[in-house]
Design a protein around this motif. Structure first.
Motif, PDB file in Angstrom:
ATOM      1  N   GLU A  41       0.871  -1.173   0.000  1.00 40.03           N
ATOM      2  CA  GLU A  41       0.000   0.000   0.000  1.00 40.03           C
ATOM      3  C   GLU A  41       0.908   1.224   0.000  1.00 40.03           C
ATOM      4  N   CYS A  42       0.705   2.121  -0.972  1.00 42.83           N
ATOM      5  CA  CYS A  42       1.566   3.297  -1.101  1.00 42.83           C
ATOM      6  C   CYS A  42       0.777   4.580  -0.840  1.00 42.83           C
ATOM      7  N   GLU A  43       1.458   5.570  -0.280  1.00 49.09           N
ATOM      8  CA  GLU A  43       0.867   6.897  -0.143  1.00 49.09           C
ATOM      9  C   GLU A  43       0.848   7.556  -1.522  1.00 49.09           C
ATOM     10  N   ASN A  44       0.121   8.662  -1.634  1.00 48.54           N
ATOM     11  CA  ASN A  44       0.065   9.376  -2.917  1.00 48.54           C
ATOM     12  C   ASN A  44       1.435   9.876  -3.354  1.00 48.54           C
ATOM     13  N   THR A  45       2.323  10.070  -2.379  1.00 43.90           N
ATOM     14  CA  THR A  45       3.674  10.550  -2.689  1.00 43.90           C
ATOM     15  C   THR A  45       4.588   9.428  -3.172  1.00 43.90           C
ATOM     16  N   GLY A  46       4.108   8.184  -3.088  1.00 53.37           N
ATOM     17  CA  GLY A  46       4.912   7.048  -3.538  1.00 53.37           C
ATOM     18  C   GLY A  46       5.618   6.310  -2.427  1.00 53.37           C
TER      19      GLY A  46
ATOM     20  N   PHE B 199       5.908   4.116   1.180  1.00 51.52           N
ATOM     21  CA  PHE B 199       5.130   3.033   1.776  1.00 51.52           C
ATOM     22  C   PHE B 199       4.235   3.565   2.892  1.00 51.52           C
ATOM     23  N   LYS B 200       3.055   2.978   3.020  1.00 48.91           N
ATOM     24  CA  LYS B 200       2.254   3.239   4.207  1.00 48.91           C
ATOM     25  C   LYS B 200       2.875   2.443   5.341  1.00 48.91           C
ATOM     26  N   ALA B 201       2.823   2.994   6.545  1.00 49.65           N
ATOM     27  CA  ALA B 201       3.477   2.353   7.687  1.00 49.65           C
ATOM     28  C   ALA B 201       2.910   0.970   7.967  1.00 49.65           C
ATOM     29  N   LYS B 202       1.634   0.782   7.699  1.00 45.64           N
ATOM     30  CA  LYS B 202       0.976  -0.497   7.946  1.00 45.64           C
ATOM     31  C   LYS B 202       0.703  -1.197   6.624  1.00 45.64           C
ATOM     32  N   GLN B 203       1.161  -2.422   6.514  1.00 42.37           N
ATOM     33  CA  GLN B 203       0.935  -3.227   5.321  1.00 42.37           C
ATOM     34  C   GLN B 203       0.159  -4.479   5.714  1.00 42.37           C
ATOM     35  N   CYS B 204      -0.715  -4.936   4.831  1.00 43.22           N
ATOM     36  CA  CYS B 204      -1.539  -6.103   5.135  1.00 43.22           C
ATOM     37  C   CYS B 204      -1.636  -7.039   3.934  1.00 43.22           C
ATOM     38  N   ASN B 205      -1.829  -8.302   4.250  1.00 43.03           N
ATOM     39  CA  ASN B 205      -2.136  -9.311   3.245  1.00 43.03           C
ATOM     40  C   ASN B 205      -3.374 -10.036   3.756  1.00 43.03           C
ATOM     41  N   GLY B 206      -4.527  -9.573   3.316  1.00 39.84           N
ATOM     42  CA  GLY B 206      -5.773 -10.085   3.872  1.00 39.84           C
ATOM     43  C   GLY B 206      -5.962  -9.541   5.271  1.00 39.84           C
TER      44      GLY B 206
ATOM     45  N   THR C 124      10.830   2.721   5.899  1.00 41.54           N
ATOM     46  CA  THR C 124      10.733   3.463   4.638  1.00 41.54           C
ATOM     47  C   THR C 124      11.222   2.653   3.447  1.00 41.54           C
ATOM     48  N   ALA C 125      11.906   1.530   3.710  1.00 37.68           N
ATOM     49  CA  ALA C 125      12.344   0.643   2.628  1.00 37.68           C
ATOM     50  C   ALA C 125      11.296  -0.425   2.336  1.00 37.68           C
TER      51      ALA C 125
ATOM     52  N   LYS D 249      -1.586  -1.449  15.193  1.00 35.25           N
ATOM     53  CA  LYS D 249      -1.389  -0.011  15.032  1.00 35.25           C
ATOM     54  C   LYS D 249       0.076   0.268  14.669  1.00 35.25           C
ATOM     55  N   CYS D 250       0.276   0.963  13.576  1.00 43.61           N
ATOM     56  CA  CYS D 250       1.617   1.406  13.177  1.00 43.61           C
ATOM     57  C   CYS D 250       1.593   2.928  13.210  1.00 43.61           C
ATOM     58  N   ASN D 251       2.099   3.498  14.278  1.00 46.68           N
ATOM     59  CA  ASN D 251       1.949   4.934  14.505  1.00 46.68           C
ATOM     60  C   ASN D 251       2.751   5.807  13.556  1.00 46.68           C
ATOM     61  N   GLN D 252       3.833   5.280  13.032  1.00 47.97           N
ATOM     62  CA  GLN D 252       4.657   6.094  12.142  1.00 47.97           C
ATOM     63  C   GLN D 252       5.443   5.215  11.179  1.00 47.97           C
ATOM     64  N   LEU D 253       5.824   5.810  10.058  1.00 49.01           N
ATOM     65  CA  LEU D 253       6.687   5.119   9.104  1.00 49.01           C
ATOM     66  C   LEU D 253       8.122   5.389   9.540  1.00 49.01           C
ATOM     67  N   VAL D 254       8.758   4.379  10.105  1.00 51.45           N
ATOM     68  CA  VAL D 254      10.105   4.537  10.651  1.00 51.45           C
ATOM     69  C   VAL D 254      11.127   4.606   9.520  1.00 51.45           C
ATOM     70  N   ARG D 255      11.996   5.579   9.615  1.00 53.29           N
ATOM     71  CA  ARG D 255      12.959   5.801   8.547  1.00 53.29           C
ATOM     72  C   ARG D 255      14.143   4.839   8.622  1.00 53.29           C
ATOM     73  N   THR D 256      14.511   4.317   7.464  1.00 55.29           N
ATOM     74  CA  THR D 256      15.741   3.535   7.329  1.00 55.29           C
ATOM     75  C   THR D 256      16.858   4.525   7.040  1.00 55.29           C
ATOM     76  N   THR D 257      17.784   4.644   7.956  1.00 56.32           N
ATOM     77  CA  THR D 257      18.840   5.646   7.826  1.00 56.32           C
ATOM     78  C   THR D 257      20.161   5.081   7.306  1.00 56.32           C
ATOM     79  N   TRP D 258      20.266   3.753   7.316  1.00 52.33           N
ATOM     80  CA  TRP D 258      21.532   3.132   6.909  1.00 52.33           C
ATOM     81  C   TRP D 258      21.230   1.837   6.170  1.00 52.33           C
ATOM     82  N   ILE D 259      21.722   1.734   4.956  1.00 49.58           N
ATOM     83  CA  ILE D 259      21.554   0.516   4.166  1.00 49.58           C
ATOM     84  C   ILE D 259      22.934  -0.024   3.815  1.00 49.58           C
TER      85      ILE D 259
END
Length: 250
Positions: free
Chosen positions: A37-42, A44-51, A59-60, A73-83
């Protein structure tokens, strides 16, 4: 560079319609490709579901919690700062030229994926492993700028021969010599630690933890037993000395 979330959604759409088969090893994370599930900005939404099964992602788009029901409940989209991108090249007699290797990957990442060079923290070569560190804090990324998660996704698919740039295959050539890879693994480090329970750990990791705990307990038992034996020996020695002393006085 198109966002990773929209790319994954397009891949799933293609797979469902039969236009494009899902790559066998598209991801190294434990869940593989899913329809996000993606936001309009492209992003990821913080909460993802399969059924009715849901989880929280960074953020990755990588799962960072256990899987729960739809009430999660996923209160925020946590940023990936290091890959961390780790690649193992095929066996070769001589090591690669470190400077040439570093130059190639930095130029590729900045020109092909349009990532600002300051986000490439390091390119390290320890034969046969090549490790690329991408670091980008929330305050560093400008609005509309390229995200390191998107770059890592493009790069991983390029290296595995499943390029998103269909008319522009990436050829890894160091000093005019083609380089082939046996394995590529991507690790993600978030600004907030992931929330996994023990039951979600892999059996191998659980086994390692159990072995460590058993070793520690065994060490403590041996130490206590040794000290007790030593204590008994000292007491016996003192008792014998006292008896000898009384015998001499008599």
């Amino acid at each position: 560079v198109t966002s990773k979330c929209l790319l994954m959604k397009a891949e799933m759409t293609g797979s469902k319609s039969g236009r494009r088969e899902k790559p066998k090893d598209a991801f190294e994370d434990t869940d593989g490709l899913y329809d996000p599930e993606c936001e309009n900005t492209g992003v990821f939404k913080a909460k993802q579901c399969n059924g009715t099964t849901c989880w929280c992602v960074n953020t990755a788009g990588v799962r960072r919690t256990d899987k729960h029901d739809a009430d999660l409940k996923c209160n925020q989209l946590v940023r990936t700062t290091w890959i961390i991108i780790e690649m193992k090249h095929a066996e070769r007699n001589a090591p690669l030229n470190t400077r040439s290797l570093e130059k190639f990957f930095k130029e590729t990442i900045t020109k092909r994926y349009m990532l600002d060079g300051r986000y490439i923290s390091s390119v390290v070569y320890e034969k046969p492993y090549i490790t690329i560190d991408l670091k980008q804090n929330t305050s560093d990324k400008s609005p509309g700028g390229v995200d390191i998660a998107d770059v890592a996704y493009y790069f991983e698919k390029d290296v595995k021969g499943d390029s998103i740039f269909h008319n522009s295959k990436l050829n890894v050539s160091i000093d005019n010599e083609m380089l082939h890879f046996e394995k590529t693994v991507v690790y993600y480090v978030d600004e907030i630690a992931p929330e996994f329970s023990m039951k979600s750990l892999t059996p191998g990791l659980i086994a390692v933890i159990v072995i460590i705990v058993v070793a520690i307990v065994a060490g403590v038992v041996v130490l206590v037993f040794t000290r007790r034996r030593k204590g008994k020996y000292v007491k016996a020695e003192v008792k014998e000395m006292n008896e000898m002393h009384r015998g001499l006085n008599a």
